[in-house]
Scaffold this active site. Structure first.
Site, mmCIF file in Angstrom:
data_model
loop_
_atom_site.group_PDB
_atom_site.id
_atom_site.type_symbol
_atom_site.label_atom_id
_atom_site.label_comp_id
_atom_site.label_asym_id
_atom_site.label_seq_id
_atom_site.Cartn_x
_atom_site.Cartn_y
_atom_site.Cartn_z
ATOM 1 C CG ASP A 1 9.973 -3.094 -4.777
ATOM 2 O OD1 ASP A 1 9.785 -4.294 -5.029
ATOM 3 O OD2 ASP A 1 10.949 -2.689 -4.122
ATOM 4 C CD GLU B 1 14.723 -7.342 -4.318
ATOM 5 O OE1 GLU B 1 15.800 -7.915 -4.079
ATOM 6 O OE2 GLU B 1 14.638 -6.314 -5.030
#
Length: 458
Positions: A97, A163
């Site tokens: 991400d 994250e």
């Protein structure tokens, strides 16, 4: 053998960069306001890359529950291979991400269109952390090319998808898959290097404490001309309150926040200006050596505010203001202890009797690496041979709070924090980029590390 491994690593760089470009084109952002299908596409693409590396027994795309929510977290890739003949198992971590692009007008080229110029690959996630993903994949490909079916090393590839959004399901994911993920060594490829030529082993990370603060002084807005000068508006109270967080030098002035006592390398103000874009005439803040301010001392930043925009401003006394406060906590201090100190300070300094509300508190502990283990020694040697430069021990002002979860779940694992970024990568900022030679050297070093661990018995 080293020459063959380095040749294989070098030979695989063009394909790795092409795959990285394809990943950068996928805008996988974990914030709910963005298209979550893109994260699923990103996870599937990485699972295909892991399968294609030819080293894993099983590759899966999985989610885990976000504790207390009843919802599933964003998709992660988990690929596993069992160790043979007493070899260690190594977990390779990265995340797929990325941060939102922000104001796209500040980008020189579109954020999700990978662009190479002046030896750098530009694009959101090009450095943080899709380059970490591809460094792992490229190293595994080189390892497979040289060792073939003689590879005995146990492997776990764990690429999470949230994250940047707080790793909300991280702890549950580890618990759900503990048996499959248990490793002797964990390589976290989400940090950086001293510069574009010099590798680093990250040995300390600050913790974080982020929260929303709402300041209220009125139960409704009022005319600033009719009542200004007698009635405190929320913005006035907020400005006065926030100003108490720092002293005149800009250093944090909150009792109860710890400072770590540790030596730091030489680092000049000129280097700071070069790496940060500090404007001419603007002076650095804080006390002590520059790196001690970044690595070992607390920092507090206001990162967001809900208030009337400039375009919509009117002559009004505002009843309330909400700000986002992001604190970095010195390594070794409990993040919740630090948050409690900041909250107590703000409550004690609320001006004019302003009402304060604290919400959305998110705390993560810092980390100090045990550098005495054999894995750190192997990593330093591999970096020295891969980069052709001696590595340095690096402190990082940022936070990777999920490392504390790894320590709790796998207390016997040796943790290595590495990365492919350099000080000019501009992670989280417009024009994020990856230095191509740094990436090449990172792949060389990780290939050597994995090959040498493949020859080790535990």
């Amino acid at each position: 053998m080293d020459d063959r491994l380095l040749e294989a690593a070098e030979g695989g760089i063009p394909a790795a960069l092409a795959d990285l470009g394809r990943l950068v084109r996928i805008p996988g952002i974990a914030w709910p306001a963005f298209d979550q299908e893109q994260l699923r596409l990103s996870a599937r693409a990485i699972a295909d890359l892991a399968s294609g590396a030819g080293v894993f027994d099983e590759v899966r795309v999985l989610t885990a529950e976000i504790p207390g929510s009843g919802e599933q977290g964003q998709p992660a890739v988990l690929a596993t291979r069992r160790a043979r003949r007493g070899r260690p198992t190594v977990m390779l971590y990265a995340h797929h991400d990325v941060q939102p692009p922000g104001d796209e007008s500040l980008w020189d080229t579109p954020p999700f269109e990978p662009t190479v110029r002046d030896g750098r690959l530009y694009g959101r996630g090009a450095a943080d952390d899709k380059a970490g993903v591809m460094a792992h994949i490229a190293s595994l490909r080189a390892l497979r090319e040289v060792h073939g079916d003689d590879l005995d090393l146990g492997l776990v590839l764990f690429v999470e998808g949230e994250e940047e959004y707080g790793s909300r399901s991280f702890g549950r994911f580890l618990a759900d898959n503990a048996d499959a993920m248990r490793s002797d060594v964990i390589v976290v490829a989400d940090s950086g290097n001293w510069d574009s030529d010099t590798p680093a082993v990250t040995v300390s990370l600050r913790g974080n404490a982020k929260f929303h603060l709402t300041v209220r002084t009125l139960d409704h807005a009022s005319h600033s001309g009719m009542f200004g000068g007698a009635v405190p508006d929320a913005m006035l109270a907020t400005i006065k309150l926030l100003s108490t967080l720092w002293d005149s030098s800009g250093a944090v002035a909150v009792p109860g926040l710890a400072v770590r006592d540790a030596d730091t390398p030489e680092y000049s103000e000129e280097k700071l200006r070069d790496e940060t874009g500090l404007l001419e005439g603007v002076q650095p803040i804080g006390e002590g050596s520059i790196l001690s301010r970044i690595w070992n001392r607390p920092a507090i930043t206001v990162t967001g505010i809900d208030f009337t925009s400039v375009a919509a401003a009117s002559n009004t006394l505002s009843p309330e203001v909400t700000v986002v406060v992001s604190a970095r906590v010195a390594p070794g201090q409990d993040a919740r202890e630090a948050y409690a100190a900041i909250e107590a300070h703000l409550r004690a300094h609320a001006p004019f009797g302003a009402q304060l509300t604290f919400s959305d508190v998110d705390c993560g502990d810092g980390f100090l690496v045990d550098t005495s283990g054999w894995a750190v020694a192997e990593a330093r040697e591999a970096m020295r041979d891969g980069y052709r430069r001696d590595p340095v021990d690096l402190g990082v002002g940022g936070s990777i709070p999920f490392i504390a979860d790894l320590v709790r779940q796998f207390p016997g694992s040796q943790i290595l924090v590495t990365g492919v970024a350099d000080p000019h990568s501009r992670a989280h900022s417009p024009n994020e980029s990856l230095h191509l030679d740094t990436f090449r050297n990172a792949v060389r070093a990780e290939t050597l590390l994995l090959a040498r661990l493949n020859g080790r018995t535990v």
